[in-house]
Design a protein around this motif. Sequence first.
Motif, PDB file in Angstrom:
ATOM      1  N   ARG A 116       0.762  -1.181  -0.005  1.00 21.85           N
ATOM      2  CA  ARG A 116      -0.038  -0.017   0.125  1.00 21.85           C
ATOM      3  C   ARG A 116       0.908   1.244   0.017  1.00 21.85           C
ATOM      4  N   ILE A 117       2.153   1.220   0.216  1.00 24.48           N
ATOM      5  CA  ILE A 117       2.857   2.512   0.511  1.00 24.48           C
ATOM      6  C   ILE A 117       3.176   2.895  -0.969  1.00 24.48           C
ATOM      7  N   SER A 118       2.750   4.303  -1.135  1.00 23.54           N
ATOM      8  CA  SER A 118       2.961   4.853  -2.588  1.00 23.54           C
ATOM      9  C   SER A 118       4.359   5.527  -2.646  1.00 23.54           C
ATOM     10  N   ASP A 119       4.838   6.037  -1.574  1.00 24.92           N
ATOM     11  CA  ASP A 119       6.340   6.633  -1.546  1.00 24.92           C
ATOM     12  C   ASP A 119       6.767   6.713  -0.267  1.00 24.92           C
ATOM     13  N   GLY A 120       7.918   6.696  -0.036  1.00 28.26           N
ATOM     14  CA  GLY A 120       8.553   6.921   1.264  1.00 28.26           C
ATOM     15  C   GLY A 120      10.084   7.321   1.428  1.00 28.26           C
ATOM     16  N   LEU A 121      10.711   7.957   2.423  1.00 30.89           N
ATOM     17  CA  LEU A 121      11.948   8.217   2.670  1.00 30.89           C
ATOM     18  C   LEU A 121      12.315   8.564   4.032  1.00 30.89           C
ATOM     19  N   VAL A 122      13.308   7.570   4.327  1.00 30.15           N
ATOM     20  CA  VAL A 122      13.844   7.828   5.855  1.00 30.15           C
ATOM     21  C   VAL A 122      15.387   8.168   5.685  1.00 30.15           C
ATOM     22  N   VAL A 123      15.816   9.069   6.652  1.00 28.55           N
ATOM     23  CA  VAL A 123      17.246   9.218   6.703  1.00 28.55           C
ATOM     24  C   VAL A 123      17.519   8.560   7.986  1.00 28.55           C
ATOM     25  N   VAL A 124      18.745   7.947   7.989  1.00 24.18           N
ATOM     26  CA  VAL A 124      19.478   7.218   8.844  1.00 24.18           C
ATOM     27  C   VAL A 124      20.937   7.302   9.296  1.00 24.18           C
ATOM     28  N   LYS A 125      21.350   7.310  10.304  1.00 24.90           N
ATOM     29  CA  LYS A 125      22.934   7.478  10.597  1.00 24.90           C
ATOM     30  C   LYS A 125      23.706   6.614   9.823  1.00 24.90           C
ATOM     31  N   GLU A 126      24.894   7.081   9.102  1.00 26.84           N
ATOM     32  CA  GLU A 126      25.768   5.975   8.499  1.00 26.84           C
ATOM     33  C   GLU A 126      25.869   4.882   9.316  1.00 26.84           C
ATOM     34  N   GLY A 127      25.866   3.864   8.680  1.00 27.71           N
ATOM     35  CA  GLY A 127      26.310   2.663   9.122  1.00 27.71           C
ATOM     36  C   GLY A 127      24.876   1.799   9.915  1.00 27.71           C
ATOM     37  N   HIS A 128      23.858   2.667   9.727  1.00 29.97           N
ATOM     38  CA  HIS A 128      22.254   2.138  10.201  1.00 29.97           C
ATOM     39  C   HIS A 128      21.245   1.881   9.217  1.00 29.97           C
ATOM     40  N   ARG A 129      21.823   1.616   8.093  1.00 33.37           N
ATOM     41  CA  ARG A 129      20.716   1.126   6.931  1.00 33.37           C
ATOM     42  C   ARG A 129      20.200  -0.150   7.203  1.00 33.37           C
ATOM     43  N   ALA A 130      18.799  -0.206   7.206  1.00 31.93           N
ATOM     44  CA  ALA A 130      17.988  -1.377   7.156  1.00 31.93           C
ATOM     45  C   ALA A 130      17.642  -2.111   5.779  1.00 31.93           C
ATOM     46  N   ASN A 131      17.847  -1.399   4.488  1.00 30.11           N
ATOM     47  CA  ASN A 131      17.502  -1.604   3.217  1.00 30.11           C
ATOM     48  C   ASN A 131      16.091  -1.974   3.135  1.00 30.11           C
ATOM     49  N   PRO A 132      15.311  -1.168   3.249  1.00 30.99           N
ATOM     50  CA  PRO A 132      13.862  -1.270   3.178  1.00 30.99           C
ATOM     51  C   PRO A 132      13.695  -1.465   1.496  1.00 30.99           C
ATOM     52  N   LYS A 133      12.593  -2.144   1.190  1.00 29.30           N
ATOM     53  CA  LYS A 133      12.475  -2.526  -0.352  1.00 29.30           C
ATOM     54  C   LYS A 133      11.637  -1.184  -1.013  1.00 29.30           C
TER      55      LYS A 133
END
Length: 182
Positions: free
Chosen positions: A43-60
């Motif tokens: 259902r997600i149309s668009d999105g953006l999250v900002v993380v600290k370097e080294g804290h990526r979770a790699n959402p699809k």
Amino acid sequence: EGPFLSAGPATFDLSKINRLLVVGAGKASGAMAAALEDLVGDRISDGLVVVKEGHRANPKRIREVEAGHPIPDERGLAAARDLLDLVRSADHDDLVIFLVSGGGSALLPAPVPPITLPEKQTLTRLLLEAGATINELNAVRKHCSGIKGGRLAQAAAPASALSLILSDVIGDPLDVIASGPT
């Protein structure tokens, strides 16, 4: 599962939502985005999250970018602009989900003119070197920002909004966690 999303006392009928936008910032916002995708990813149309370097979770489905923490940087400034543009595109039949966690304040610098990013960087360094607490640091950040202090939620109007907040601050004061963007 199904067409409903429940969070505390709020329930959203996703069949009546035009666009589901997901935005956020903080060290845990990538992991929060990935978990949200597991629930309502299609259902997600668009999105953006900002993380600290080294804290990526790699959402699809939700874009994830890294930025500087605790000192804000150009990557965070660009991400803050993109995030604000996305939120401002929301309309009355959209739902914006905000994913907020510790670190979000540094990761979303949006200095209010005439304040510049270099000035905000210097201010942050001076406060940290002086031993400012997170409450003190974020109180100052909130008053120098176009996002913090509820301004991010205001930018989403007239859309419906839901904030999911993870606290790293003693007592969980919502105005201090990531400087209270919502």
